[in-house]
Design a protein around this motif. Structure first.
Motif, PDB file in Angstrom:
ATOM      1  N   THR A  29      59.525  35.133  66.945  1.00 25.03           N
ATOM      2  CA  THR A  29      60.144  34.697  68.282  1.00 25.03           C
ATOM      3  C   THR A  29      60.108  35.956  69.249  1.00 25.03           C
ATOM      4  N   ALA A  79      64.253  27.766  69.756  1.00 23.98           N
ATOM      5  CA  ALA A  79      63.218  28.891  69.766  1.00 23.98           C
ATOM      6  C   ALA A  79      63.457  29.851  68.465  1.00 23.98           C
ATOM      7  N   ALA A 122      62.099  31.043  62.494  1.00 23.13           N
ATOM      8  CA  ALA A 122      61.748  32.426  62.539  1.00 23.13           C
ATOM      9  C   ALA A 122      62.108  33.240  61.777  1.00 23.13           C
TER      10      ALA A 122
END
Length: 248
Positions: free
Chosen positions: A4, A47, A51
């Motif tokens: 990200t 988001a 990740a």
């Protein structure tokens, strides 16, 4: 690898995203326009979900003492969200010599950003870059008049944003440094000399006057904004970049 990029739609972020995608990574470009607000934390959990690495190239909207609050809040939100998501590597962009210019509020704020990352729970890497080629026009505009540009003779080793992005992309896919990497351009130039090179290339007949009290860089003492031993030196020379950018 899922990565990200916070600030993924800005000057550096867009280039980092493109490099990582070209290398085959799953990349999320996170920014206000994608619904991610670092100051409130809104959208961060989504988001960062899944990740492995976060690359933070976001920036304070101001360069005054309010930037301290910006980095204090945003780093706290980002580190907290990263811990919840199981992020294993936090990468941040900073500035070469940032801890050597205490008179500048913005530089003190970037030092705070670095300290908060070091003290956090996640392995980290800090990439410190020198001044970007792309910012030289703005630097000159601060102290420009119709007939002259006043600049201090501050020693710099400026770098192309593309070379900064390349360094960040390399660090992002590697093992955490748990330390700092300096990246810089290949040319050691005084700021007033950069001004003369730039004006000459643009056919601008204004003169450059050395004034060690002019502009933000007047607060800089000595060569503290140039890289130390072990720095990664980028290949792009300022004169070559300037010629290419003017021809575009």
């Amino acid at each position: 690898m899922k990565i990200t990029v916070i600030g993924g739609t800005g000057l550096i972020g867009t280039q980092v995203v493109a490099l990582l995608q070209k290398a085959g990574h799953d990349v999320v470009a996170a920014s206000l326009s994608s619904g991610v607000d670092l100051l409130t934390g809104a959208g961060l959990d989504e988001a960062l979900a899944g990740a492995h690495t976060v690359v933070n190239v976001s920036n304070s909207p101001t360069f005054d003492d309010q930037s301290l609050g910006f980095f204090r809040t945003t780093v706290g939100n980002l580190v907290g969200a990263g811990e919840r998501a199981g992020v294993r590597h936090q990468v941040a962009l900073s500035i070469v010599g940032v801890d050597q210019v205490p008179d500048l509020d913005y530089y003190r704020a970037k030092v705070l950003q670095e300290d908060l990352l070091r003290d956090g729970p996640t392995p980290y890497s800090i990439v410190r870059a020198t001044q970007f080629f792309e910012f030289m026009d703005a630097v000159m505009s601060w102290t420009a008049t119709d007939g002259e540009v006043r600049l201090p003779a501050t020693p710099l080793q400026p770098i192309a944003s593309a070379d900064v992005a390349a360094a960040l992309a390399d660090v992002a896919v590697g093992e955490p440094l748990n330390g700092t990497l300096d990246v810089a351009g290949p040319d050691f130039l005084a700021l007033d000399e950069i001004g003369r090179i730039t004006l000459a290339a643009r056919g601008d007949d204004r003169s450059v006057v050395v004034d060690d009290r002019a502009g933000m860089f007047a607060a800089v003492r000595g060569d503290v904004l140039t890289p130390g031993p072990g720095a990664r030196l980028a290949p792009t020379h300022y004169r070559d970049w300037l010629s290419t950018s003017l021809a575009a």
